[in-house]
Design an enzyme around this catalytic site. Structure first.
Site: not given
Ligand code: NAP
Ligand code: MG
Length: 502
Positions: A404, A273, A307
Site C-alpha cells: 500500500e 478497518e 484506504c
Molecule cells: P497507523 O499508523 O496504523 O495509525 C492509525 C492510528 O493508530 C493512529 O491514531 C495512530 O496513532 C494509532 N496507533 C499507532 N500505533 C499504535 C499502537 N501501537 N496502538 C494503538 N494505536 C496505535 O495508520 P496511519 O499510517 O496513520 O494511517 C494510514 C493507514 O490507515 C493506511 O494503511 C490506510 O489504508 C488505513 N486506513 C484504513 C481505512 C479503512 O477504513 N479501511 C480508512 C483510512 C485509513 P499515531 O497517529 O499517533 O501514530
C-alpha cells in the site's frame, strides 16, 4: 501557512487554531498529565501552525473511567429519541460551522477544499444523521421455544435485549479526520455506548473542533472523550485497557495486528478497518472515457492517501494504447498545490516521512523495470508534495504492486484474456481485500467478476461508491467486521437472551 491559506481562513478558524488544544475528558478541557506536546504541521508548507497536548496512559485511564461512569449514568436512561436528537444536533452544528470545519481539515491534513466539503461536511453529517435515525430502531426478538417446561401449566416467554457493548476505544488515522470521527461516533452513540476517541497525532485540529461541538450539542459528560496522542503511548494504552469493552480501529494493517495482540488481556471485541491495494479492472468493451474519468479519482483522491484507493489498474490489452494515452493526459492535468487553492485536485502528502516513503516506492518501481508514464518525483518549493504518478509495465512481484503506497501512485498491468477466473486471480493477488471495481458494458462479465473478487466492496462502472447506508469493511488483511449501514451497528451491541417461565 500558505498565502492561499492566509487569504481564506475565517476569523473562527484563526481563533481556534491559536487557542490551546487540550484533552476533552468528562466534558472538561484538561491538560495532559505528563504527556507529550504534539506539533501541528501544515503539510502544504511544513510550517508548524499549532501545538496540541498529547495524552499519556494516565490520561487514557481517567478518560476510560469517565466513559465507564457515563455508561451507567443518565445516558443509559436517555430515550432513544433523545439520543438520536443529540446525534442530529451534532450534525447540525457541523453544518453551522462548516466553513471552519473544512478549513481546519485542509490546514491539518492538506486535502483540497472540495475533498473536505465532501468528507467533513457532506459525508460526515449524512452519516451521523443516518445513525441518529437508528437510535430508536434497534430491536430484539421474541423467540418461540420448544423447551419442555417442568410445570405443565407454565408458559415460556423468551426474548432478546440488544444492549450497548459498553465503553468503546476508538482509534482513527489522519487521512480523513472528520469523517473518520463521525464513522466511530454514529453507531456507538446510536446504540448507547460511550467512547474514548484517540485522535491521530498528525491531525488533531478538526477532531478537537468537533469535540467542542459535541459539548455544545449537549452530550452528557463522559459520553464522548476526545484525546489527541501518539499511537505508541495513548493508542497502545487504550488498546490494552482492561476496562475498555471494544476497540474500533482504523489504520494500517501493521498496527491492526498490534491491536489484536493488545486485545487479548481482557478479550475485548475489536473491529479493524485496515489498508488496501484495490484493483480497478477495465475490460476491453469498457467506455474508455468514462473509465479513465473514474480511474483517476479512484487512484488520486486525497493524493492516494485513501484506504479504498484503486491503485492497481488491470487493463485489457486491446484498449491499452488509447486508455493509457487518455489516462496520462488526464493525470498531467491534475493541479497540485495548496488545498486552499480552489483549482487544486492533488494536495500534499501528510508528512515528509510519508513523502520519502512514497518516493522510495517509485524508485523501487523504476529499478524493478516499471515505466513511469508521468510524475515520479517530488514537487513544490515547500510542503510535502509528490507529482501524481503512473507506473506502467508492472509485474505482480513489484513492491509498488504489492504494498500500500498511500500516495499518488497508480500501477498498471495489462492482460489479454477474457477469462473471469484468471482476471479475478490477478485482482486478488495481494494480501488486501478492501475495495475494487470492474469497468465493462457486459453485465454478465461484471457480475461474474464481482463475485470472484475477494473484497468488502466492489463497484461496477464506478469506484469506492461509499454511502452511510452501505456496509463497508475489508476482507483478508484489510480488516475484521463491517462499519456503516445496519451491519455497522452489530459490533456495538451485545445480545442478552431472557427466558421467563410465566
Ligand atoms: P497507523 O499508523 O496504523 O495509525 C492509525 C492510528 O493508530 C493512529 O491514531 C495512530 O496513532 C494509532 N496507533 C499507532 N500505533 C499504535 C499502537 N501501537 N496502538 C494503538 N494505536 C496505535 O495508520 P496511519 O499510517 O496513520 O494511517 C494510514 C493507514 O490507515 C493506511 O494503511 C490506510 O489504508 C488505513 N486506513 C484504513 C481505512 C479503512 O477504513 N479501511 C480508512 C483510512 C485509513 P499515531 O497517529 O499517533 O501514530
Ligand atoms: Mg502513524
Amino acid at each position: 501557512m500558505t498565502a492561499a491559506a492566509e487569504a481564506v481562513l475565517s476569523e473562527e478558524t484563526r481563533r481556534f487554531v491559536a487557542a490551546e488544544h487540550q484533552l476533552l475528558i468528562n466534558n472538561e478541557w484538561v491538560a495532559a498529565r505528563g504527556g507529550d506536546r504534539i506539533p501541528v504541521i501544515d503539510p502544504a508548507t511544513g510550517d508548524q501552525v499549532a501545538e496540541a497536548e498529547g495524552a499519556s496512559a494516565a490520561d487514557i485511564d481517567r478518560a476510560v473511567a469517565a466513559a465507564r461512569t457515563a455508561l451507567n449514568g443518565p445516558w443509559s436512561r436517555m430515550s432513544p429519541a433523545d439520543r438520536g436528537r443529540l446525534i442530529w444536533k451534532l450534525a447540525d452544528l457541523m453544518e453551522a460551522h462548516g466553513q471552519t470545519l473544512c478549513e481546519l481539515e485542509v490546514l491539518d491534513n492538506g486535502m483540497p477544499m472540495f475533498a473536505a466539503q465532501v468528507g467533513a461536511l457532506q459525508f460526515a453529517t449524512n452519516y451521523l444523521r443516518y445513525y441518529a435515525g437508528w437510535a430508536g430502531k434497534i430491536l430484539g426478538d421474541t423467540i418461540p421455544t420448544s423447551r419442555p417446561s417442568p410445570d405443565p401449566d407454565a408458559e415460556n416467554l423468551v426474548y432478546t435485549l440488544r444492549e450497548p457493548v459498553g465503553v468503546v476505544g476508538a482509534i482513527i488515522p489522519w487521512n480523513a479526520p472528520a469523517p473518520m470521527m463521525a464513522v466511530k461516533l454514529g453507531p456507538a452513540l446510536a446504540t448507547g455506548c460511550t467512547l474514548v476517541l484517540k485522535v491521530a497525532e498528525l491531525t488533531p485540529l478538526t477532531n478537537l473542533f468537533m469535540a467542542r461541538l459535541l459539548v455544545e450539542a449537549g452530550f452528557p459528560p463522559g459520553v464522548v472523550n476526545v484525546l489527541p496522542g501518539y499511537g505508541h503511548t495513548a493508542g497502545a494504552a487504550l488498546a490494552q485497557h482492561p476496562d475498555v469493552d471494544k476497540v474500533a480501529f482504523t489504520g494500517s494493517t501493521e498496527v491492526g495486528k498490534e491491536i489484536v495482540r493488545a486485545s487479548a488481556g481482557n478479550l475485548k471485541r475489536i473491529t479493524l478497518e485496515l489498508g488496501g491495494k484495490s484493483p480497478v479492472v477495465v475490460m476491453d468493451d469498457a467506455d474508455v472515457d468514462r473509465a479513465v474519468a473514474g480511474a483517476i479519482p479512484a487512484a488520486f483522491f486525497l493524493s492516494g492517501q485513501n484506504c479504498m484507493a484503486g491503485t492497481r489498474l488491470l487493463l485489457h490489452k486491446k484498449i491499452e494504447a488509447e486508455f493509457l494515452d487518455k489516462l496520462t493526459q488526464g493525470v498531467r492535468a491534475l493541479k497540485v498545490g495548496s488545498g486552499f487553492d480552489p483549482e487544486v485536485i492533488i494536495g500534499p502528502l501528510i508528512s515528509d516521512q510519508q513523502r520519502q516513503r512514497v518516493l522510495g516506492l517509485i524508485d523501487a518501481a523504476r529499478s524493478e523495470g516499471a515505466e513511469i508514464l508521468t510524475g515520479g518525483a517530488a514537487t513544490g518549493e515547500r510542503g510535502f508534495f509528490v507529482q501524481p504518478t503512473v507506473a506502467a509495465g508492472t509485474t505482480s512481484q513489484m513492491r509498488v504492486v504489492q504494498e500500500e503506497v498511500f500516495g499518488p501512485v497508480l500501477s498498471v498491468r495489462t492482460f489479454d484474456t477474457c477469462d473471469v477466473d484468471e482476471i479475478a486471480a490477478e485482482a486478488n493477488a495481494t494480501v488486501y481485500g478492501l475495495s475494487g471495481s470492474v469497468w465493462t458494458k457486459d453485465l454478465s462479465v461484471a457480475h461474474r467478476l464481482v463475485k470472484r473478487i475477494d473484497a468488502g466492496q466492489v463497484s461496477i462502472n464506478c469506484h469506492a461508491a461509499i454511502d452511510p447506508a452501505t456496509p463497508f469493511g475489508g476482507n483478508k488483511q484489510s480488516g475484521w467486521g463491517r462499519e456503516f449501514g445496519k451491519e455497522g451497528l452489530e459490533p456495538y451491541l451485545k445480545t442478552k437472551a431472557v427466558s421467563v417461565a410465566l
